[in-house]
Write a protein that holds these residues in place. Structure first.
Motif, short mmCIF file in Angstrom:
data_model
loop_
_atom_site.label_atom_id
_atom_site.label_comp_id
_atom_site.label_asym_id
_atom_site.label_seq_id
_atom_site.Cartn_x
_atom_site.Cartn_y
_atom_site.Cartn_z
N ASP A 106 0.82 -1.21 0.00
CA ASP A 106 0.00 0.00 0.00
C ASP A 106 0.86 1.26 0.00
O ASP A 106 1.78 1.41 0.80
CB ASP A 106 -0.92 0.02 1.22
N GLU A 120 -8.53 4.22 -4.97
CA GLU A 120 -7.49 3.20 -5.14
C GLU A 120 -6.85 3.30 -6.53
O GLU A 120 -5.63 3.21 -6.68
CB GLU A 120 -8.09 1.81 -4.94
N HIS A 121 -7.67 3.49 -7.55
CA HIS A 121 -7.17 3.54 -8.92
C HIS A 121 -6.40 4.85 -9.18
O HIS A 121 -5.38 4.84 -9.88
CB HIS A 121 -8.33 3.42 -9.90
N GLU A 141 -4.77 6.66 -6.88
CA GLU A 141 -3.50 6.58 -6.17
C GLU A 141 -2.51 5.67 -6.88
O GLU A 141 -1.32 5.99 -6.97
CB GLU A 141 -3.73 6.11 -4.73
N ARG A 142 -2.98 4.55 -7.40
CA ARG A 142 -2.07 3.66 -8.13
C ARG A 142 -1.55 4.34 -9.39
O ARG A 142 -0.37 4.20 -9.75
CB ARG A 142 -2.78 2.34 -8.47
#
Length: 593
Positions: free
Chosen positions: A73, A229-230, A232-233
């Motif tokens: 993470d 989540e997407h 940040e990735r």
């Protein structure tokens, strides 16, 4: 995890990096791509493009296994759990950083922690020919095994993995894990300089430091919206492409991954495109990331001053004008060639870059920064050039061989002059903006009268054409058009170029290549900008599910089976995702106020 003639699918790779280079790790534990010491250096490990002679660094259980993997993470450190009949292990793959950031040498750590049972692990580091340039060799020293390939010196660092076999061009070994055991197989490297040999235990410990460094960086950017989540990735993927020594932003981490399965459209994306830099800076500013923004803006302006005030399409990561192309005699991914070092677009006229450059500077200034006098004078000169050059034919955003008056190019010139007027009114660039303001309106008249089709109810690719071009969707982000004309263009593009949530780049290109990921996210942004927010959100929900298992995108996706094509990870794809999410969040906030 099966391979065809030594190759695996592009979608099966994860990418790790240290701000200087990027390693590509397949889901079977093989590192098939690692240029050393820099991203644009010749790669000692390049089985991605030459399975037989390219070289790889393999690490996996000796018996059959299943894989679960994800990034730790908030980091670009890859965690892979291998499960066999005998037990399970966790491998952390990291391109390590140090106390003060990037290490003065490249340090790849593959740390193996036993979870349960006893798992025999095998590893092998076998450098390749560096795209047909050299013959590598390996030898033992009093301090461990050394591998050499041309000017690159590499050394293995092992912890509790001392059963090592040295061959003439490779080194490998085996070890067996147990619950709570720790092993390390690492590699350190330099080019044309001495090589420091860190203690293996220090290499293993630096994995934890690297995780901490990535998390400190991740905490600096702020995003509070959907698809967290997407987003940040994607931000972390973009950080992989930011070349720390110079501030340049690479378009992708690879070269020559094909855009279609018959070959021919294979290019080197390890350069800094002005266009991609503009989009990256925009995303970083919206995330509140000031240091990277300043570095990228300063780098680009220095490079333009040092090369040509007309602005090049792209530059090397070191800031030089790109040279020509060469085609090494190697097969390419799955034999689909040619493999190319360099990119033929270097000499093209692409008028859209005027808009890209000025949008960068406008965002920088509007973020609370000021320009120096030399930059102001340079930009005034470029704005005058845009006033004249917009009437020329060019290669367009897609770098096509046939020149036309591409609509997207005219939009870029309009954007440049719109920004120039804004900057002049703020006192940031010299001159009286009357001409820029007048020429901007002439460009709008041209677009509205010559590039619009009443019959198709859409902006066409260029005047007199019956072809559509998905890049006109960028008119929304430029704030050129957020009304009915753009809304109907979105529908026309979806009808002709759409395949489910995905889009092809322009009419007829479906016969030559797969769908272009960035175009699909541009459609999301445009839908949101014209007030069709529900459609934008529904489309976004579909698109974020099309990444690979660790959240990464290539340049293109084959709509028939979801497989990846083109260079990887592709900065423009991740930029388009980030900006789509931010646009939806911004438009939602604006409508709520």
């Amino acid at each position: 995890m099966s391979r065809q003639q030594g190759y695996t699918g592009i979608e099966n790779y994860a990418a790790i990096g240290d701000g200087r280079t990027v390693a590509m790790i397949a889901d079977d534990g093989r590192i098939d791509w690692l240029p050393l010491p820099n991203l644009d250096s010749p790669p000692p490990f390049a089985a991605l493009l030459d399975a037989e002679h390219g070289g790889c660094f393999a690490l996996a259980p000796a018996e059959d296994f299943t894989v679960e993997r994800d990034f730790v993470d908030g980091t670009n450190v890859l965690s892979t759990i291998y499960t066999t009949r005998s037990g399970s292990v966790r491998v952390l793959d990291s391109l390590n950083t140090g106390v003060a950031g990037r290490l003065p040498w490249v340090e790849l750590a593959r740390r193996i922690d036993g979870i349960d049972g006893a798992v025999e692990m095998r590893w092998r580091a076998a450098p390749g020919t560096m795209m047909g340039m050299t013959s590598p060799w390996a030898y033992d020293t009093a301090y461990g095994t050394v591998l050499r390939a041309d000017g690159v010196t590499m050394a293995m660092r092992t912890l509790n993995a001392d059963d090592v076999t040295i061959e003439s061009q490779s080194v490998g070994g085996t070890f067996t894990t147990s619950p709570d055991s720790r092993h390390l197989v690492g590699l350190v490297a330099t080019e044309n300089e001495p090589l420091h040999l860190p203690e293996p235990v220090k290499v293993a410990e630096r994995v934890d430091r690297t995780i901490g460094n990535w998390r400190v960086w991740s905490e600096e950017f702020s995003y509070d919206g959907p698809w967290t989540e997407h987003v940040e990735r994607s931000a972390l993927a973009l950080k992989l492409l930011l070349h720390a020594p110079s501030g340049a932003i690479a378009a992708a981490a690879t070269t020559s991954l094909p855009e279609n399965r018959t070959g021919g459209k294979n290019w080197d994306y390890r350069y800094a495109w002005v266009r991609d830099t503009a989009y990256t800076i925009r995303a970083m500013l919206r995330f509140g990331m000031r240091e990277e923004v300043h570095g990228a803006v300063a780098w680009l302006l220095k490079v333009i001053r040092a090369n040509d005030p007309l602005v090049g399409v792209f530059y090397t990561l070191g800031g030089d004008a790109p040279g020509g192309t060469e085609m090494p005699d190697i097969p390419g991914w799955r034999g689909i060639g040619p493999v190319v070092n360099g990119n033929r677009a270097a000499g093209q006229l692409q008028l859209g870059i005027f808009g890209d450059l000025f949008s960068i500077v406008r965002l920088y200034v509007d973020g609370g920064n000021i320009l120096d006098a030399d930059t102001g004078r340079l930009l005034a000169t470029i704005a005058d050039e845009a006033c004249d050059s917009w009437q020329r034919r060019d290669a367009g955003i897609w770098e096509l061989e046939e020149e036309h008056h591409y609509t997207n190019s005219k939009l870029g010139c309009w954007q440049a002059l719109d920004c120039a007027v804004h900057l002049a009114e703020l006192g940031q660039i010299p001159g009286v903006p009357d001409r820029w303001r007048a020429e901007k309106e002439r460009i709008r008249d041209f677009i509205e009268n010559e590039c619009w089709s009443d019959e198709r109810q859409a902006y066409m690719a260029y005047p007199g054409s019956n072809s559509l071009d998905a890049s006109v969707l960028l008119a929304a982000e430029m704030n050129y058009d957020r009304g009915e004309r753009l809304s109907s263009t979105i529908d026309a593009l979806g009808d002709e170029l759409g395949v489910g949530p995905l889009l092809y780049r322009y009419s007829g290109v479906d016969k030559e290549e797969a769908t272009f990921v960035a175009c699909a996210f541009w459609r999301v942004s445009a839908l949101s900008c014209v007030g069709r927010d529900d459609e934008a959100k529904a489309l976004m929900d579909q698109l974020v599910e099309l990444s690979n298992d660790v959240g990464l995108y290539s340049e293109m996706i084959d709509a028939s089976d979801g497989s990846f094509l083109g260079n990887f990870p592709q900065g423009l794809s991740h930029l388009a995702l980030v900006n789509a999410a931010l646009t939806i969040a911004h438009e939602h906030d604006a409508s709520s106020n």
